[in-house]
Design a protein around this motif. Structure first.
Motif, mmCIF file in Angstrom:
data_model
loop_
_atom_site.group_PDB
_atom_site.id
_atom_site.type_symbol
_atom_site.label_atom_id
_atom_site.label_comp_id
_atom_site.label_asym_id
_atom_site.label_seq_id
_atom_site.Cartn_x
_atom_site.Cartn_y
_atom_site.Cartn_z
ATOM 1 N N GLN A 179 0.826 -1.202 0.000
ATOM 2 C CA GLN A 179 0.000 0.000 0.000
ATOM 3 C C GLN A 179 0.867 1.261 0.000
ATOM 4 O OE1 GLN A 179 -3.416 -0.036 2.519
ATOM 5 N NE2 GLN A 179 -3.736 2.174 2.398
ATOM 6 N N GLU A 220 2.019 1.887 -3.569
ATOM 7 C CA GLU A 220 0.982 2.441 -4.430
ATOM 8 C C GLU A 220 0.619 3.864 -4.015
ATOM 9 O OE1 GLU A 220 -3.284 0.721 -5.050
ATOM 10 O OE2 GLU A 220 -1.946 -0.096 -6.578
ATOM 11 N N ASP A 221 0.526 4.114 -2.711
ATOM 12 C CA ASP A 221 0.231 5.472 -2.239
ATOM 13 C C ASP A 221 1.340 6.433 -2.647
ATOM 14 O OD1 ASP A 221 -2.046 4.451 -1.120
ATOM 15 O OD2 ASP A 221 -1.390 4.656 0.965
ATOM 16 N N ASN A 228 1.143 7.232 -6.324
ATOM 17 C CA ASN A 228 0.003 8.094 -6.642
ATOM 18 C C ASN A 228 0.050 9.441 -5.939
ATOM 19 O OD1 ASN A 228 -1.241 6.173 -8.335
ATOM 20 N ND2 ASN A 228 -2.170 5.133 -6.582
ATOM 21 N N GLY A 229 1.064 9.661 -5.094
ATOM 22 C CA GLY A 229 1.180 10.931 -4.392
ATOM 23 C C GLY A 229 0.104 11.153 -3.360
ATOM 24 N N GLN A 230 -0.415 10.078 -2.784
ATOM 25 C CA GLN A 230 -1.484 10.175 -1.779
ATOM 26 C C GLN A 230 -1.024 9.473 -0.500
ATOM 27 O OE1 GLN A 230 -4.766 8.368 -3.864
ATOM 28 N NE2 GLN A 230 -5.194 10.206 -5.047
ATOM 29 N N ILE A 231 0.009 9.989 0.121
ATOM 30 C CA ILE A 231 0.627 9.332 1.263
ATOM 31 C C ILE A 231 -0.160 9.625 2.525
ATOM 32 C CG2 ILE A 231 2.740 9.133 2.614
ATOM 33 C CD1 ILE A 231 4.235 10.158 0.127
ATOM 34 N N GLU A 232 -0.710 8.574 3.102
ATOM 35 C CA GLU A 232 -1.443 8.705 4.366
ATOM 36 C C GLU A 232 -1.390 7.357 5.061
ATOM 37 O OE1 GLU A 232 -5.833 9.903 6.173
ATOM 38 O OE2 GLU A 232 -5.411 10.138 4.041
ATOM 39 N N ASN A 281 -6.081 -1.987 -3.755
ATOM 40 C CA ASN A 281 -6.809 -1.978 -5.021
ATOM 41 C C ASN A 281 -6.640 -3.340 -5.704
ATOM 42 O OD1 ASN A 281 -7.887 -1.571 -7.558
ATOM 43 N ND2 ASN A 281 -6.546 0.136 -8.102
#
Length: 513
Positions: A110, A113-114, A117-121, A130
């Motif tokens: 994860q 992939e994060d 996609n530049g969605q680091i949380e 996904n």
């Protein structure tokens, strides 16, 4: 994620056409944060390679324009159900080492992939994987069998298609023990990374792993022909597949851990060959069915005769069945062990449909008379050092070697029938009894070898690309496959062996140590 959490090193060496990545984590942070951050930072430094490899190998697989929509829905349902079951087990057994390592592996995925996609949380609750995202990279081997189990109309794997050669060999006087492996794969897959991970997980000894990627640029968890080591053990595999359609009933999403995950958990928790096979055998998914070989270098004493078991363990998996055995004594008696995509254990061979294949197509599918079995048997005595092992594992003299002859083929000599295949050299207008022997953009795409001495220093010799020792160099622009997408690839694949020394990041090429 604090910048001091991880140390990483990344290098793409054009002269060898391997990328090199090292990731280390700090034990001052909890395991889950280490795992997630390792994925994030890997995405940061390898995102361009990830993109190119996705475009080359997975673009369109179950995408909006997939030719088999019904299969894709069945696959999505299967993966979703399997992930849900994994989440339930991780929550119910939070303190169990097995399920903790499953969680860490999925967290790393994860994070990858994060980060891409530049969605680091950092996930505070359940993981969000996904089904058709980067998980498909990891499931490359599993997908080959899921296509058959879920009745995909046009399956990727050709009948008889080889997927890797392996050789374990004592040098004269047993002064050393060499372990080597060739990946066989589609040529579009030839972006890859040599990797070293050092994860300071608090719940287990430091995870020190070398991963040599046989077919995937998304390298933190490998698919297609693994050659890796951990805890002074080398694990490698060749695919044996399954040709008995009745066994697909054992492939179910619940109660199963996909092969790529079971392999990682076994690598992280096992400290002996027997322990590795015990852990790997849990929750058999029946997908990516392989022969696994585990060499425990802790047991090896140079120059010593056979004294005890534990040096060499073999496992074979098919749907509904796993067979394991210590084969140390046989290794000492014969001096070598060869693996070439055909089951060794008779019960696995018979249950997976091996006898039926022999009856239909002849000795090409037999364990002892397969072309590679005969070539290994004839040539293994020529191995006296690293250089000669490289030569054997890159061997393909199909036009002149009588053992490369194919009964029922026109022309009779076949580029598939050697240690490192070159199926692209078979004529496109030839006549072949089954799919593996026809002209394809497929063959041996690398070679890796280590020894007891090199292994102790985390060193290896590796060659990227199809063999060209005795056959023409593979070149995209002059091949029948110039129109296939191969983003990021060189046109001409004429690379020499490299000696990888991790401690100093020193790479010497050409030649071997």
């Amino acid at each position: 994620i604090q910048p001091w959490l991880l140390f990483f090193f990344f290098l793409l060496v054009a002269g060898s056409f391997w990328a090199y990545l090292e990731v280390s984590t700090s034990g001052g942070y909890n395991d889950t944060l280490q795992a997630y951050a390792a994925g994030v930072v890997e995405a940061a430094v390898t995102s361009q390679l990830i993109y190119k490899h996705w475009m080359n190998t997975l673009m369109g697989y179950c995408g909006p324009f997939s030719p088999d929509v019904s299969y894709c829905q069945r696959l999505k349902d299967y993966i979703t159900s399997n992930l849900q079951w994994l989440m339930q087990q991780m929550d119910a057994h939070a303190d169990a080492p097995y399920w903790h390592q499953v969680r860490l592996s999925l967290l790393q995925l994860q994070g990858l992939e994060d980060g891409y996609n530049g969605q680091i949380e950092f996930p505070s609750g359940s993981l969000s994987i996904n089904p058709f995202g980067f998980l498909l990279f990891q499931m490359g081997g599993d997908l080959e069998d899921l296509e058959a189990a879920l009745n995909k109309s046009h399956q990727s794997r050709a009948v008889g298609s080889g997927s890797c050669s392996a050789l374990i060999k004592f040098l004269p006087g047993r002064k050393d023990l060499l372990v080597s492996h060739d990946t066989w794969n589609n040529y579009q897959s030839m972006l890859r990374i040599l990797k070293r991970y050092s994860f300071a997980y608090r719940t287990s000894p430091t995870v020190e792993t070398i991963m040599l990627l046989g077919g995937s640029i998304l390298a933190f968890l490998v698919y297609l022909c693994l050659f890796s080591w951990i805890y002074l053990q080398v694990t490698l595999e060749t695919t044996i597949g399954n040709s008995n359609a009745e066994l697909w009933r054992f492939v179910r999403p619940r109660g199963a851990v996909m092969e790529w995950l079971r392999n990682i958990v076994a690598n992280r928790l096992a400290q002996s060959g027997q322990a590795w096979t015990d852990i790997f055998s849990k929750y058999n998914s029946g997908t990516y069915n392989n022969q696994w070989m585990v060499i425990d270098y802790k047991v090896f004493v140079p120059g010593q005769g056979y004294t005890k078991q534990g040096l060499f363990t073999v496992l074979e998996q098919i749907p509904g069945m796993i067979v394991t055995a210590d084969r140390t004594e046989e290794l000492f008696q014969t001096g070598y062990w060869a693996s070439y995509n055909i089951p060794y254990f008779e019960e696995v061979f018979n249950a997976s449909g091996g006898q039926e294949l022999v009856q239909k197509y002849g000795s090409w599918f037999s364990f002892s008379d397969n072309p590679r079995a005969q070539i290994f048997r004839r040539n293994q005595s020529l191995v006296t050092d690293i250089e000669s092992m490289v030569r054997l594992m890159r061997y393909n003299n199909y036009e002149e070697d009588p053992l490369s002859r194919c009964d029922g083929c026109d022309p009779a000599q076949n580029g598939e029938n050697s240690i490192s295949a070159r199926s692209d050299l078979n004529p496109g207008n030839g006549s072949y009894p089954f799919g593996a022997l026809r002209q394809r953009p497929h063959g041996g795409t690398d070679m890796k070898v280590t020894s007891a001495g090199m292994f102790s220093r985390l060193e290896l010799v590796a060659v990227s690309g199809p063999t060209w020792d005795q056959v023409p160099v593979f070149q995209w622009s002059s091949s029948p496959y110039s129109t296939l997408l191969h983003m990021g690839h060189p046109d001409r694949w004429a690379f020499q062996p490299v000696h990888v020394r991790w401690s100093t990041y020193h790479l010497s090429s050409p030649g071997c140590p």
